[in-house]
Design a protein around this motif. Structure first.
Motif, PDB file in Angstrom:
ATOM      1  N   ARG A 104       0.829  -1.210   0.000  1.00  0.00           N
ATOM      2  CA  ARG A 104       0.000   0.000   0.000  1.00  0.00           C
ATOM      3  C   ARG A 104       0.865   1.264   0.000  1.00  0.00           C
ATOM      4  O   ARG A 104       0.563   2.232  -0.681  1.00  0.00           O
ATOM      5  CB  ARG A 104      -0.959  -0.032   1.188  1.00  0.00           C
ATOM      6  CG  ARG A 104      -2.014  -1.118   1.006  1.00  0.00           C
ATOM      7  CD  ARG A 104      -3.009  -1.164   2.128  1.00  0.00           C
ATOM      8  NE  ARG A 104      -2.482  -1.737   3.345  1.00  0.00           N
ATOM      9  CZ  ARG A 104      -2.408  -1.113   4.523  1.00  0.00           C
ATOM     10  NH1 ARG A 104      -2.860   0.114   4.643  1.00  0.00           N
ATOM     11  NH2 ARG A 104      -1.929  -1.720   5.578  1.00  0.00           N
ATOM     12  N   ALA A 105       1.975   1.222   0.765  1.00  0.00           N
ATOM     13  CA  ALA A 105       2.872   2.382   0.807  1.00  0.00           C
ATOM     14  C   ALA A 105       3.521   2.593  -0.568  1.00  0.00           C
ATOM     15  O   ALA A 105       3.660   3.726  -1.027  1.00  0.00           O
ATOM     16  CB  ALA A 105       3.954   2.167   1.864  1.00  0.00           C
ATOM     17  N   ARG A 106       3.888   1.517  -1.219  1.00  0.00           N
ATOM     18  CA  ARG A 106       4.501   1.614  -2.549  1.00  0.00           C
ATOM     19  C   ARG A 106       3.520   2.275  -3.532  1.00  0.00           C
ATOM     20  O   ARG A 106       3.881   3.154  -4.304  1.00  0.00           O
ATOM     21  CB  ARG A 106       4.919   0.202  -3.015  1.00  0.00           C
ATOM     22  CG  ARG A 106       5.436   0.068  -4.410  1.00  0.00           C
ATOM     23  CD  ARG A 106       6.696   0.837  -4.696  1.00  0.00           C
ATOM     24  NE  ARG A 106       7.811   0.484  -3.804  1.00  0.00           N
ATOM     25  CZ  ARG A 106       8.961   1.176  -3.725  1.00  0.00           C
ATOM     26  NH1 ARG A 106       9.141   2.252  -4.464  1.00  0.00           N
ATOM     27  NH2 ARG A 106       9.914   0.797  -2.896  1.00  0.00           N
ATOM     28  N   ARG A 107       2.261   1.872  -3.448  1.00  0.00           N
ATOM     29  CA  ARG A 107       1.243   2.450  -4.339  1.00  0.00           C
ATOM     30  C   ARG A 107       1.083   3.951  -4.083  1.00  0.00           C
ATOM     31  O   ARG A 107       1.039   4.754  -5.010  1.00  0.00           O
ATOM     32  CB  ARG A 107      -0.113   1.785  -4.096  1.00  0.00           C
ATOM     33  CG  ARG A 107      -0.192   0.395  -4.669  1.00  0.00           C
ATOM     34  CD  ARG A 107      -1.580  -0.162  -4.382  1.00  0.00           C
ATOM     35  NE  ARG A 107      -1.634  -1.571  -4.713  1.00  0.00           N
ATOM     36  CZ  ARG A 107      -2.436  -2.435  -4.119  1.00  0.00           C
ATOM     37  NH1 ARG A 107      -3.262  -2.050  -3.170  1.00  0.00           N
ATOM     38  NH2 ARG A 107      -2.454  -3.690  -4.487  1.00  0.00           N
ATOM     39  N   ARG A 108       0.970   4.316  -2.793  1.00  0.00           N
ATOM     40  CA  ARG A 108       0.776   5.734  -2.445  1.00  0.00           C
ATOM     41  C   ARG A 108       2.008   6.549  -2.856  1.00  0.00           C
ATOM     42  O   ARG A 108       1.888   7.660  -3.367  1.00  0.00           O
ATOM     43  CB  ARG A 108       0.480   5.846  -0.948  1.00  0.00           C
ATOM     44  CG  ARG A 108       0.205   7.208  -0.349  1.00  0.00           C
ATOM     45  CD  ARG A 108      -0.930   8.033  -0.918  1.00  0.00           C
ATOM     46  NE  ARG A 108      -2.278   7.552  -0.821  1.00  0.00           N
ATOM     47  CZ  ARG A 108      -3.182   7.965   0.055  1.00  0.00           C
ATOM     48  NH1 ARG A 108      -2.873   8.865   0.935  1.00  0.00           N
ATOM     49  NH2 ARG A 108      -4.411   7.499   0.026  1.00  0.00           N
ATOM     50  N   ARG A 163       4.596  10.548  -6.364  1.00  0.00           N
ATOM     51  CA  ARG A 163       5.683  10.876  -7.305  1.00  0.00           C
ATOM     52  C   ARG A 163       5.098  11.255  -8.660  1.00  0.00           C
ATOM     53  O   ARG A 163       5.546  12.223  -9.278  1.00  0.00           O
ATOM     54  CB  ARG A 163       6.623   9.677  -7.494  1.00  0.00           C
ATOM     55  CG  ARG A 163       7.326   9.226  -6.251  1.00  0.00           C
ATOM     56  CD  ARG A 163       8.416  10.145  -5.831  1.00  0.00           C
ATOM     57  NE  ARG A 163       9.558  10.119  -6.726  1.00  0.00           N
ATOM     58  CZ  ARG A 163      10.772  10.543  -6.392  1.00  0.00           C
ATOM     59  NH1 ARG A 163      10.998  11.016  -5.182  1.00  0.00           N
ATOM     60  NH2 ARG A 163      11.765  10.499  -7.254  1.00  0.00           N
ATOM     61  N   ALA A 164       4.100  10.487  -9.083  1.00  0.00           N
ATOM     62  CA  ALA A 164       3.489  10.772 -10.390  1.00  0.00           C
ATOM     63  C   ALA A 164       2.835  12.151 -10.397  1.00  0.00           C
ATOM     64  O   ALA A 164       2.748  12.804 -11.433  1.00  0.00           O
ATOM     65  CB  ALA A 164       2.460   9.691 -10.725  1.00  0.00           C
ATOM     66  N   LYS A 165       2.404  12.586  -9.208  1.00  0.00           N
ATOM     67  CA  LYS A 165       1.768  13.908  -9.115  1.00  0.00           C
ATOM     68  C   LYS A 165       2.807  15.011  -8.961  1.00  0.00           C
ATOM     69  O   LYS A 165       2.458  16.172  -8.762  1.00  0.00           O
ATOM     70  CB  LYS A 165       0.802  13.927  -7.925  1.00  0.00           C
ATOM     71  CG  LYS A 165      -0.525  13.274  -8.242  1.00  0.00           C
ATOM     72  CD  LYS A 165      -1.477  13.403  -7.083  1.00  0.00           C
ATOM     73  CE  LYS A 165      -2.719  12.571  -7.312  1.00  0.00           C
ATOM     74  NZ  LYS A 165      -3.370  12.233  -6.052  1.00  0.00           N
ATOM     75  N   GLY A 166       4.085  14.650  -8.957  1.00  0.00           N
ATOM     76  CA  GLY A 166       5.136  15.664  -8.933  1.00  0.00           C
ATOM     77  C   GLY A 166       5.771  15.900  -7.584  1.00  0.00           C
ATOM     78  O   GLY A 166       6.573  16.825  -7.441  1.00  0.00           O
ATOM     79  N   GLU A 213      10.088   5.583   2.738  1.00  0.00           N
ATOM     80  CA  GLU A 213      10.041   5.306   4.182  1.00  0.00           C
ATOM     81  C   GLU A 213       9.039   6.227   4.885  1.00  0.00           C
ATOM     82  O   GLU A 213       8.335   5.795   5.793  1.00  0.00           O
ATOM     83  CB  GLU A 213      11.440   5.474   4.812  1.00  0.00           C
ATOM     84  CG  GLU A 213      12.405   4.341   4.508  1.00  0.00           C
ATOM     85  CD  GLU A 213      12.872   4.319   3.053  1.00  0.00           C
ATOM     86  OE1 GLU A 213      12.890   5.397   2.408  1.00  0.00           O
ATOM     87  OE2 GLU A 213      13.191   3.223   2.551  1.00  0.00           O
ATOM     88  N   GLU A 214       8.988   7.483   4.446  1.00  0.00           N
ATOM     89  CA  GLU A 214       8.039   8.424   5.056  1.00  0.00           C
ATOM     90  C   GLU A 214       6.598   7.996   4.773  1.00  0.00           C
ATOM     91  O   GLU A 214       5.727   8.054   5.641  1.00  0.00           O
ATOM     92  CB  GLU A 214       8.250   9.847   4.512  1.00  0.00           C
ATOM     93  CG  GLU A 214       9.446  10.555   5.117  1.00  0.00           C
ATOM     94  CD  GLU A 214       9.803  11.838   4.374  1.00  0.00           C
ATOM     95  OE1 GLU A 214      10.365  12.728   4.999  1.00  0.00           O
ATOM     96  OE2 GLU A 214       9.529  11.939   3.157  1.00  0.00           O
ATOM     97  N   VAL A 215       6.371   7.568   3.549  1.00  0.00           N
ATOM     98  CA  VAL A 215       5.022   7.142   3.178  1.00  0.00           C
ATOM     99  C   VAL A 215       4.636   5.884   3.954  1.00  0.00           C
ATOM    100  O   VAL A 215       3.530   5.776   4.485  1.00  0.00           O
ATOM    101  CB  VAL A 215       4.897   6.901   1.643  1.00  0.00           C
ATOM    102  CG1 VAL A 215       3.510   6.435   1.274  1.00  0.00           C
ATOM    103  CG2 VAL A 215       5.239   8.171   0.883  1.00  0.00           C
ATOM    104  N   LEU A 216       5.582   4.940   4.077  1.00  0.00           N
ATOM    105  CA  LEU A 216       5.303   3.703   4.817  1.00  0.00           C
ATOM    106  C   LEU A 216       4.977   4.024   6.283  1.00  0.00           C
ATOM    107  O   LEU A 216       4.014   3.485   6.843  1.00  0.00           O
ATOM    108  CB  LEU A 216       6.503   2.746   4.732  1.00  0.00           C
ATOM    109  CG  LEU A 216       6.376   1.438   5.510  1.00  0.00           C
ATOM    110  CD1 LEU A 216       5.201   0.601   4.993  1.00  0.00           C
ATOM    111  CD2 LEU A 216       7.664   0.604   5.439  1.00  0.00           C
TER     112      LEU A 216
END
Ligand code: DC
Length: 233
Positions: A160-164, A169-172, A179-182
């Motif tokens: 889930r963290a990888r997806r987010r 990233r895709a949004k810029g 690690e922060e997202v996880l």
């Protein structure tokens, strides 16, 4: 003459970034139902609270926010490309509500009883006529306990963290690290499932879906198959 298909209520719950919104949105489009992202509603309230200086560090001014709830109007619009977007008091806030600034605080706001009661009331009103796909954390347990179709979606925190992360990233957003997202995903899982007010819980009659290793097409087909089963039940 073809019999008119009956309309049902579809509740999709699960952990953050489990991909439930993507699936819910696609199912709604395929079967011609309305789609409501309830996470976006809690995010919009959080944005309002941040913009009105009601959150300091991890403390929410519950009294001020509760008093302001009647002034917070959340609606959904549909863009030229067919994609839906969230409006806060008439302003398109779709991009802002997905930022880390909001993601960092939303679990705190979603744990406030008065906020939940106000959101649940609005959600129940939106689904009064059925023909709706709603995703969130408490849709099958609290908002629509009688929903004809209930799904509980899960995937590992890392998936889930990888997806987010890929989404951001895709949004810029080039500053953020995986690690922060996880850490944010894990922290939200913890707050969402241990809070006192309607914690994230699987409804007893929900159907489980672990989509860690499924493609989007496979997930969409799985949902459509379940819908066809429920509609003919
Ligand atoms: O699905 P999401 O990540 O956009 O949800 C944002 C936050 O809102 C998340 O911390 C859980 C909370 N939420 C909730 O408590 N109840 C819902 N029905 C939907 C979301």
């Amino acid at each position: 003459m073809k019999k008119k298909q009956r309309k049902i209520t579809i509740a999709i719950d699960g952990f953050s970034s489990s991909g439930k919104s993507t699936m819910a949105k696609q199912l709604a489009k395929t079967i011609g139902y309305a789609y409501i992202d309830t996470g976006a509603m809690y995010r919009a309230v959080t944005l309002y609270a941040l913009d009105h200086d009601m959150i300091h560090d991890d403390e929410v001014d519950v009294e001020a926010l509760t008093a302001a709830l009647d002034d917070i109007v959340i609606t959904f619009g549909v863009g030229k490309d067919g994609a839906s977007f969230t409006c806060l008091n008439g302003r398109d806030v779709e991009r802002e509500i997905r930022s880390m600034r909001v993601s960092d605080k939303v679990s705190l706001v979603a744990a406030i009883g008065a906020v939940r009661r106000a959101m649940v009331r609005q959600q129940q009103a939106m689904g009064r006529d059925k023909g709706i796909v709603m995703d969130g954390r408490d849709i099958g347990t609290v908002v629509f306990p009688d929903a004809e179709m209930k799904v509980f979606v899960n995937a590992s925190a890392e998936t889930r963290a990888r997806r987010r992360y890929d989404e951001l990233r895709a949004k810029g957003d080039t500053e953020i690290t995986y690690e922060e997202v996880l850490a944010n995903v894990q922290e939200r899982d913890h707050i969402d499932s241990t809070r006192e007010e309607s914690p994230l819980r699987r409804a007893d009659d929900a159907v489980d879906l672990d989509n860690s290793t499924m493609t989007i097409d496979e997930q969409n087909q799985w949902m459509l198959d379940l819908y066809n089963k429920c509609i003919n039940a």
